[in-house]
Design a protein around this motif. Structure first.
Motif, mmCIF file in Angstrom:
data_model
loop_
_atom_site.group_PDB
_atom_site.id
_atom_site.type_symbol
_atom_site.label_atom_id
_atom_site.label_comp_id
_atom_site.label_asym_id
_atom_site.label_seq_id
_atom_site.Cartn_x
_atom_site.Cartn_y
_atom_site.Cartn_z
ATOM 1 N N ARG A 81 -5.735 9.413 -8.688
ATOM 2 C CA ARG A 81 -5.054 8.443 -9.020
ATOM 3 C C ARG A 81 -3.725 8.331 -8.200
ATOM 4 O O ARG A 81 -3.279 9.149 -7.683
ATOM 5 C CB ARG A 81 -4.614 8.328 -10.482
ATOM 6 C CG ARG A 81 -5.699 8.498 -11.503
ATOM 7 C CD ARG A 81 -6.899 7.246 -11.334
ATOM 8 N NE ARG A 81 -7.735 7.391 -12.560
ATOM 9 C CZ ARG A 81 -8.950 7.426 -12.248
ATOM 10 N NH1 ARG A 81 -9.465 7.138 -11.103
ATOM 11 N NH2 ARG A 81 -9.859 7.488 -13.534
ATOM 12 N N GLU A 82 -3.021 7.078 -8.246
ATOM 13 C CA GLU A 82 -1.782 6.908 -7.283
ATOM 14 C C GLU A 82 -0.631 7.515 -8.228
ATOM 15 O O GLU A 82 0.493 7.781 -7.564
ATOM 16 C CB GLU A 82 -1.685 5.707 -6.825
ATOM 17 C CG GLU A 82 -2.537 5.049 -5.903
ATOM 18 C CD GLU A 82 -2.072 3.822 -5.068
ATOM 19 O OE1 GLU A 82 -0.752 3.535 -4.945
ATOM 20 O OE2 GLU A 82 -2.971 2.905 -5.015
ATOM 21 N N TYR A 83 -0.887 7.941 -9.543
ATOM 22 C CA TYR A 83 0.394 8.366 -10.290
ATOM 23 C C TYR A 83 0.406 9.779 -9.859
ATOM 24 O O TYR A 83 -0.634 10.544 -9.740
ATOM 25 C CB TYR A 83 0.062 8.045 -11.786
ATOM 26 C CG TYR A 83 -1.002 8.657 -12.369
ATOM 27 C CD1 TYR A 83 -1.160 10.275 -12.498
ATOM 28 C CD2 TYR A 83 -2.191 7.769 -13.036
ATOM 29 C CE1 TYR A 83 -2.422 10.531 -13.215
ATOM 30 C CE2 TYR A 83 -3.153 8.366 -13.492
ATOM 31 C CZ TYR A 83 -3.205 9.605 -13.656
ATOM 32 O OH TYR A 83 -4.653 10.305 -14.355
ATOM 33 N N PRO A 84 1.583 10.512 -10.031
ATOM 34 C CA PRO A 84 1.944 11.736 -9.745
ATOM 35 C C PRO A 84 1.605 12.494 -11.150
ATOM 36 O O PRO A 84 2.136 12.535 -11.958
ATOM 37 C CB PRO A 84 3.455 11.851 -9.706
ATOM 38 C CG PRO A 84 4.042 10.696 -10.330
ATOM 39 C CD PRO A 84 2.938 9.419 -10.297
ATOM 40 N N PHE A 85 0.436 13.216 -10.780
ATOM 41 C CA PHE A 85 -0.100 13.934 -12.036
ATOM 42 C C PHE A 85 0.710 14.743 -12.833
ATOM 43 O O PHE A 85 0.698 14.525 -13.829
ATOM 44 C CB PHE A 85 -1.512 14.850 -11.544
ATOM 45 C CG PHE A 85 -2.116 15.786 -12.341
ATOM 46 C CD1 PHE A 85 -2.548 14.987 -13.636
ATOM 47 C CD2 PHE A 85 -2.238 16.924 -12.484
ATOM 48 C CE1 PHE A 85 -3.219 15.641 -14.806
ATOM 49 C CE2 PHE A 85 -2.889 17.625 -13.453
ATOM 50 C CZ PHE A 85 -3.449 17.077 -14.505
ATOM 51 N N ALA A 86 1.471 15.628 -12.125
ATOM 52 C CA ALA A 86 2.224 16.578 -13.001
ATOM 53 C C ALA A 86 3.384 15.779 -13.558
ATOM 54 O O ALA A 86 3.743 16.114 -14.661
ATOM 55 C CB ALA A 86 2.875 17.891 -11.789
ATOM 56 N N CYS A 87 4.172 15.070 -12.914
ATOM 57 C CA CYS A 87 5.244 14.062 -13.526
ATOM 58 C C CYS A 87 4.522 13.420 -14.762
ATOM 59 O O CYS A 87 5.277 13.239 -15.519
ATOM 60 C CB CYS A 87 5.777 13.252 -12.312
ATOM 61 S SG CYS A 87 6.803 14.177 -11.384
ATOM 62 N N CYS A 88 3.317 12.868 -14.602
ATOM 63 C CA CYS A 88 2.816 12.122 -15.581
ATOM 64 C C CYS A 88 2.519 12.998 -16.876
ATOM 65 O O CYS A 88 2.750 12.619 -17.959
ATOM 66 C CB CYS A 88 1.637 11.525 -15.228
ATOM 67 S SG CYS A 88 0.973 10.263 -16.476
ATOM 68 N N VAL A 89 2.069 14.275 -16.731
ATOM 69 C CA VAL A 89 1.780 15.289 -17.634
ATOM 70 C C VAL A 89 3.255 15.565 -18.319
ATOM 71 O O VAL A 89 3.064 15.479 -19.802
ATOM 72 C CB VAL A 89 1.277 16.556 -17.258
ATOM 73 C CG1 VAL A 89 1.516 17.767 -18.237
ATOM 74 C CG2 VAL A 89 -0.147 16.639 -16.772
#
Length: 234
Positions: free
Chosen positions: A123-131
């Motif tokens: 996805r285009e969202y930043p995975f870690a930051c989203c977590v």
């Protein structure tokens, strides 16, 4: 139960079991113990010299990228930014969550490996930051930072108690927080793909996510499975 309205949106007709929920001392104590364990993780700062803490990062890296990371590379690796960290030293993103954000991320990667690698990482969202954003959302809703004695029944805490009360075979499971998180993250990802969101849409999508999560929680779902069903049918 949920049926479709003329507009296509789910109409929730019942979210509660036929039995009446009434908290027991055993359930209250188990949920409290689980929350306190996670509160300890929240209050534990990441120690760059701790083998246990370093192993969390190594585990995440190995699951996502398929290769081992040496100690000397752990805090200076550009691939961390591919995983959604803000720079090549991932520990700079961990300050406000202790090791709770990291341990929750490892849980997601470990138990939902294929989904993480084949979907979330694409996805285009930043995975870690989203977590970390969703972990922080849950912490705030549970008032985890301020719990000193028995936690008040926030929506998430009450749902945890119901999960144990109506599923007696799960009484000894202490990963209540992580399991709820994984459901919440799956829903965020569904919203993201549904709206065809891009990187700059993160704040907007997070606000929609938070609002919808609270609306579902206020309907007092009777278990994690009902909570997940209602979210994914939203």
């Amino acid at each position: 139960m949920a049926s479709q309205s003329p507009t296509g949106s789910p109409v929730i007709t019942s979210t509660k079991p036929s039995r009446t929920y009434q908290a027991t001392d055993e359930v209250n104590q188990l949920v409290f113990q689980s929350i306190r364990n996670h509160q300890n993780f929240l209050n534990t700062k990441y120690d760059p010299d701790s083998s246990e803490h370093k192993n969390l990062l190594k585990s995440i890296f190995k699951i996502i990228f398929g290769t081992h990371l040496k100690d000397e590379e752990l805090y200076d690796c550009q691939q961390w930014t591919v995983a959604g960290f803000q720079n090549k030293d991932p520990t700079s993103d961990l300050r406000s969550l202790g090791i709770l954000g990291l341990s929750t991320m490892e849980y997601l990667c470990k138990y939902h490996t294929n989904t993480v690698k084949n979907e979330y990482m694409n996805r285009e969202y930043p995975f870690a930051c989203c977590v970390f954003a969703i972990v922080n959302f849950m912490i705030k809703e549970m008032n985890m930072r301020n719990i000193t004695t028995t936690p008040q029944d926030s929506h998430f805490v009450l749902l945890m108690k119901k999960e144990l009360y109506f599923n007696r075979d799960k009484l000894k499971q202490m990963d209540l927080f992580e399991r709820l998180f994984c459901i919440a993250f799956e829903y965020f990802d569904k919203l993201w793909t549904k709206h065809k969101a891009g990187y700059m849409d993160f704040s907007v999508m997070y606000d929609i996510f938070a609002k919808n999560i609270m609306q579902i929680l206020k309907k007092e779902p009777a278990s994690f499975s009902v909570f997940k069903f209602l979210l994914l049918e939203w």
